[in-house]
Design an enzyme around this catalytic site. Sequence first.
Site, PDB file in Angstrom:
ATOM      1  N   GLY A  55      53.794 -31.554   2.133  1.00 29.02           N
ATOM      2  CA  GLY A  55      53.631 -30.368   2.696  1.00 29.02           C
ATOM      3  C   GLY A  55      52.289 -29.482   2.687  1.00 29.02           C
ATOM      4  O   GLY A  55      51.179 -30.474   2.284  1.00 29.02           O
ATOM      5  N   SER A  56      52.203 -28.220   3.287  1.00 29.98           N
ATOM      6  CA  SER A  56      50.880 -27.476   3.140  1.00 29.98           C
ATOM      7  C   SER A  56      50.540 -27.363   1.746  1.00 29.98           C
ATOM      8  O   SER A  56      51.221 -26.967   1.110  1.00 29.98           O
ATOM      9  CB  SER A  56      51.192 -26.398   3.940  1.00 29.98           C
ATOM     10  OG  SER A  56      51.870 -25.644   3.649  1.00 29.98           O
ATOM     11  N   GLU A  77      51.801 -33.647  -2.549  1.00 32.19           N
ATOM     12  CA  GLU A  77      50.848 -34.364  -1.429  1.00 32.19           C
ATOM     13  C   GLU A  77      50.640 -33.451  -0.170  1.00 32.19           C
ATOM     14  O   GLU A  77      51.569 -33.209   0.669  1.00 32.19           O
ATOM     15  CB  GLU A  77      51.871 -35.501  -0.894  1.00 32.19           C
ATOM     16  CG  GLU A  77      52.134 -36.736  -1.648  1.00 32.19           C
ATOM     17  CD  GLU A  77      50.893 -37.633  -1.807  1.00 32.19           C
ATOM     18  OE1 GLU A  77      49.890 -37.585  -1.088  1.00 32.19           O
ATOM     19  OE2 GLU A  77      50.801 -38.361  -2.990  1.00 32.19           O
ATOM     20  N   CYS A  89      48.133 -35.752   8.261  1.00 32.56           N
ATOM     21  CA  CYS A  89      47.388 -35.213   7.172  1.00 32.56           C
ATOM     22  C   CYS A  89      46.125 -35.819   6.947  1.00 32.56           C
ATOM     23  O   CYS A  89      45.396 -35.316   6.233  1.00 32.56           O
ATOM     24  CB  CYS A  89      48.353 -35.236   5.842  1.00 32.56           C
ATOM     25  SG  CYS A  89      48.740 -36.789   5.463  1.00 32.56           S
TER      26      CYS A  89
HETATM   27  P1  NAD Z   1      55.008 -27.031   4.888  1.00 33.92           P
HETATM   28  O1  NAD Z   1      54.526 -26.666   3.559  1.00 33.92           O
HETATM   29  O2  NAD Z   1      55.299 -25.839   6.004  1.00 33.92           O
HETATM   30  O3  NAD Z   1      56.591 -27.596   4.915  1.00 33.92           O
HETATM   31  C1  NAD Z   1      56.832 -28.725   4.230  1.00 33.92           C
HETATM   32  C2  NAD Z   1      58.275 -28.565   3.296  1.00 33.92           C
HETATM   33  O4  NAD Z   1      58.538 -27.488   2.626  1.00 33.92           O
HETATM   34  C3  NAD Z   1      59.418 -28.388   4.524  1.00 33.92           C
HETATM   35  O5  NAD Z   1      60.542 -29.120   4.266  1.00 33.92           O
HETATM   36  C4  NAD Z   1      59.743 -26.880   4.530  1.00 33.92           C
HETATM   37  O6  NAD Z   1      61.100 -26.475   4.650  1.00 33.92           O
HETATM   38  C5  NAD Z   1      59.436 -26.549   2.705  1.00 33.92           C
HETATM   39  N1  NAD Z   1      59.209 -25.121   2.761  1.00 33.92           N
HETATM   40  C6  NAD Z   1      58.788 -24.251   3.383  1.00 33.92           C
HETATM   41  N2  NAD Z   1      58.239 -23.077   3.056  1.00 33.92           N
HETATM   42  C7  NAD Z   1      58.804 -23.295   1.742  1.00 33.92           C
HETATM   43  C8  NAD Z   1      59.063 -22.232   0.472  1.00 33.92           C
HETATM   44  N3  NAD Z   1      58.729 -21.147   0.592  1.00 33.92           N
HETATM   45  N4  NAD Z   1      59.399 -22.933  -0.534  1.00 33.92           N
HETATM   46  C9  NAD Z   1      59.615 -24.299  -0.595  1.00 33.92           C
HETATM   47  N5  NAD Z   1      59.647 -25.032   0.306  1.00 33.92           N
HETATM   48  C10 NAD Z   1      59.429 -24.692   1.489  1.00 33.92           C
HETATM   49  O7  NAD Z   1      54.357 -28.176   5.749  1.00 33.92           O
HETATM   50  P2  NAD Z   1      54.875 -28.861   7.149  1.00 33.92           P
HETATM   51  O8  NAD Z   1      53.990 -27.732   8.251  1.00 33.92           O
HETATM   52  O9  NAD Z   1      56.287 -29.007   7.385  1.00 33.92           O
HETATM   53  O10 NAD Z   1      53.646 -30.074   7.286  1.00 33.92           O
HETATM   54  C11 NAD Z   1      52.438 -30.246   7.475  1.00 33.92           C
HETATM   55  C12 NAD Z   1      51.702 -30.074   6.198  1.00 33.92           C
HETATM   56  O11 NAD Z   1      51.859 -31.112   5.396  1.00 33.92           O
HETATM   57  C13 NAD Z   1      50.113 -30.219   6.698  1.00 33.92           C
HETATM   58  O12 NAD Z   1      49.341 -29.254   5.800  1.00 33.92           O
HETATM   59  C14 NAD Z   1      49.908 -31.645   6.335  1.00 33.92           C
HETATM   60  O13 NAD Z   1      48.787 -31.908   6.079  1.00 33.92           O
HETATM   61  C15 NAD Z   1      50.968 -31.940   5.037  1.00 33.92           C
HETATM   62  N6  NAD Z   1      51.122 -33.406   5.123  1.00 33.92           N
HETATM   63  C16 NAD Z   1      50.598 -34.067   3.908  1.00 33.92           C
HETATM   64  C17 NAD Z   1      50.804 -35.227   3.582  1.00 33.92           C
HETATM   65  C18 NAD Z   1      50.432 -35.936   2.535  1.00 33.92           C
HETATM   66  O14 NAD Z   1      50.951 -37.221   2.270  1.00 33.92           O
HETATM   67  N7  NAD Z   1      49.267 -35.484   1.656  1.00 33.92           N
HETATM   68  C19 NAD Z   1      51.695 -36.012   4.508  1.00 33.92           C
HETATM   69  C20 NAD Z   1      52.184 -35.349   5.753  1.00 33.92           C
HETATM   70  C21 NAD Z   1      52.018 -33.834   5.819  1.00 33.92           C
END
Ligand code: NAD
Length: 467
Positions: free
Chosen positions: A186-187, A208, A242
Amino acid sequence: MGRGNPYAGLVRRLQATWLSGKTRPMEYRVAQLEALGRFLDEKKQDILEATASDMGKVRGGPGTGGPHGQRSRGAALPTALPTHVDKNLVTQLDSAFIRKDPYGVVLIIAPWNCPIYVILVPLIGAIAAGNCVIVKPSEMTKNSERLVAEALPSYLDNDCFAVVMAGVQETTRLLENKFDYIFFTGSSSMGRIVMAAAAKHLTPVTLELGGKNPCYVSDTCDVQNVARRVAWGRFFNMGQTCIAPDYVLCSVEMQEKLLPALREAITDFYGPKPQESPDFGRIVGDKHFQRVQMLLRSGRAVIGGQTDEKERYIAPTVLVDVLPSDPIMQEEIFGPVLPIVTVANVDEAIDFINSRERPLVVYAFSSDDKVVNQVLERTSSGGFCGNDTLMHVTLTSLPFGGIGNSGLGRYHGKFTFDTFTHHRGCLHRGMGREALIALRYPPYSQQKLGLVRAASEVKRKGSCLLL
Ligand code: NAD
């Protein structure tokens, strides 16, 4: 952990199964991996449809690739056998080995942008390594989330594997529980929250994450090829990947050549009206649409720039006159917008990259290998790809992961198995041979200590004593 945690019972149940040893035998892991394979085969159409309705109808999108390439059970299982290691004189008759132990109960949290892939690829490694797993898909991609939550449990053993549907509040509660490993995609900002929650239990993590991936284009290159490769990488999945090249760094002269070539590439790929192209999707939700639309205010749009809020459509866009201080250069774009920042030369490009957070990937284009190597050697990033975009991720023989702000740890192929494995250093000695062992007991003399030191050395050609 707060009282009455809604997930405590589930975690306890999986811990009990883990302690029973059910997931450890190889046959069990193979059976579960094969069940996962059946899920992929039998639900292929459902996966494609769920992903298409979550991400906008699009051919060749992130639902179509899937983790089929990672399904080889043969690759994972020899890896699971103990590795015997070099020994010193005093342990010559003993058994010294690295045991590949599962961690226990692991949590996998996934984002929305390739909703099936980022769940299943880590899950394959976690199962192969012998763990119990809780999977938490993204709540943003409702169809994919529902599909995984409803269908996966009818393939996998529910004593060991569970899917939790959770938004932010529920995930916060889930993270209060003690896991043995957390794999988060995630982010970067959420990565910090997950790492802080894991720290309370000293739980190891893989993060990641994302970030801004720079793409340097040198003055010596085949401009048409560069434009096609950069446009493909940037606009694939509407820029919501990403590893997308986030911005281009090049000279003013190269920018002038690149713009018509990018325009041509975009028209070739998506036609004169990209909004009608079956190969160009939509932004995932209203919040992200508003965010990317705001970023279009930076610089000047010379290609694209059109938006349609009703459809969450943003045209493939190229921005020029972008300043490093502009909003679009402060955050990961995650949309179909490519800003170009001009630099005088490769040194300035490298300084620019190094003055910012370490990205998930650095891209460099040049017909001169020396220039590509210069960018590789003088920057730091999770991965690197010279003269193309995205393609490094297709090799499961390469580790995939970030560094610094873009993440912690690595996976793909055998690296996924290693991520979910505790490498347990083991020495199994015989009960007897006390006369040999007695040397190490006090009282000591200089001669005794010298003998102990010599007998403890592991001699390997070309290696240093301590490494
Ligand atoms: P996000 O960080 O908003 O969410 C990711 C996950 O975290 C979701 O399942 C969400 O429900 C959960 N989440 C949200 N808030 C949370 C909290 N406060 N506590 C715990 N978990 C929480 O990311 P997104 O918008 O779903 O995805 C996009 C991001 O993911 C981009 O930054 C992208 O670069 C990254 N990404 C990275 C990879 C990699 O392999 N490095 C792959 C895909 C996406």
